[in-house]
Scaffold this motif. Structure first.
Motif, PDB file in Angstrom:
ATOM      1  N   LEU A 216       0.313  -2.464  10.371  1.00  0.00           N
ATOM      2  CA  LEU A 216       1.236  -1.407  10.802  1.00  0.00           C
ATOM      3  C   LEU A 216       1.804  -1.675  12.188  1.00  0.00           C
TER       4      LEU A 216
ATOM      5  N   TYR B 192      -2.881   6.058   4.942  1.00  0.00           N
ATOM      6  CA  TYR B 192      -3.661   7.101   5.602  1.00  0.00           C
ATOM      7  C   TYR B 192      -3.602   8.452   4.892  1.00  0.00           C
TER       8      TYR B 192
ATOM      9  N   TYR C 136       7.319   2.080   8.710  1.00  0.00           N
ATOM     10  CA  TYR C 136       6.040   2.505   9.281  1.00  0.00           C
ATOM     11  C   TYR C 136       5.588   3.813   8.643  1.00  0.00           C
ATOM     12  N   GLU C 137       6.503   4.762   8.555  1.00  0.00           N
ATOM     13  CA  GLU C 137       6.166   6.072   7.980  1.00  0.00           C
ATOM     14  C   GLU C 137       5.723   5.936   6.525  1.00  0.00           C
TER      15      GLU C 137
ATOM     16  N   THR D 276       7.096   2.000  15.526  1.00  0.00           N
ATOM     17  CA  THR D 276       6.541   3.334  15.322  1.00  0.00           C
ATOM     18  C   THR D 276       7.680   4.304  15.008  1.00  0.00           C
TER      19      THR D 276
ATOM     20  N   SER E 201       2.250   4.055   6.479  1.00  0.00           N
ATOM     21  CA  SER E 201       1.171   4.867   7.035  1.00  0.00           C
ATOM     22  C   SER E 201       0.823   6.021   6.098  1.00  0.00           C
ATOM     23  N   THR E 202       1.814   6.545   5.386  1.00  0.00           N
ATOM     24  CA  THR E 202       1.527   7.575   4.387  1.00  0.00           C
ATOM     25  C   THR E 202       0.644   7.002   3.285  1.00  0.00           C
TER      26      THR E 202
ATOM     27  N   GLY F 182      -4.377  -1.422  10.428  1.00  0.00           N
ATOM     28  CA  GLY F 182      -3.824  -1.123  11.755  1.00  0.00           C
ATOM     29  C   GLY F 182      -3.006  -2.282  12.305  1.00  0.00           C
TER      30      GLY F 182
ATOM     31  N   GLN G 213      -9.817  -1.319   7.537  1.00  0.00           N
ATOM     32  CA  GLN G 213      -9.086  -0.380   8.383  1.00  0.00           C
ATOM     33  C   GLN G 213      -8.438  -1.101   9.570  1.00  0.00           C
TER      34      GLN G 213
END
Length: 160
Positions: A62, A80, A72-73, A67, A76-77, A59, A55
């Motif tokens: 990313l 996460y 990033y989107e 951001t 992160s999808t 992070g 994890q």
């Protein structure tokens, strides 16, 4: 060794539970992880799994992206929104969610493949295909390693 190493195959029970290898549970325990952090691998029919160090690495990865950027989107999808924290019961088992079984093709047994920082959960035949392809790729890498020199270009090479 303080990482996930070796390969294990464990059978699913009638309820879809499978034992996480004891050696892997020991690593998770040392990391202070109570559950198993999992998400579908980005480009393989496998589940990536691990604990706190995985994890943290996600992070850090990313953090390299702006951001709210598209990259990033998207990442992160994948890391996460598609992830689950699976509870490890007192007998060392997890309930392998149906969506993870669909991604992997797991029906009756799960193969756990150590990868140091993380491990992957596979259907055995698919893993064996991947393992064969990886070994072939490693052979080509090994051949190219002999052509590079840390001391500079070999005689007759310009280094350009």
């Amino acid at each position: 060794m303080d990482g996930f190493v070796a390969t294990y195959i464990n059978r699913l029970d009638a309820k879809g539970r499978v034992s996480v290898p004891a050696a892997f549970r020991a690593v998770l325990s040392r990391e202070g992880q109570e559950g198993l952090y999992c998400y579908p691998a980005l480009d393989l029919p496998a589940i990536d799994a691990g604990g706190a160090r995985l994890q943290q690495a996600i992070g850090e990865q990313l953090a390299d992206f702006e951001t709210f950027s598209e990259d990033y989107e998207t990442l992160s999808t994948a890391f996460y929104a598609d992830s689950r924290v699976l509870k490890i019961d007192q007998d060392g088992r997890i309930m392998l969610p149906e969506e993870f079984r669909e991604v992997t093709g797991i029906t009756d047994a799960a193969l756990f493949a150590g990868q140091g920082l993380k491990f992957q959960i596979w259907e055995e035949a698919r893993f064996r295909e991947r393992q064969k392809a990886a070994r072939e790729h490693l052979r080509s890498l090994k051949l190219s390693l002999g052509r590079k020199s840390k001391r500079g270009p070999a005689a007759g090479e310009t280094g350009a």
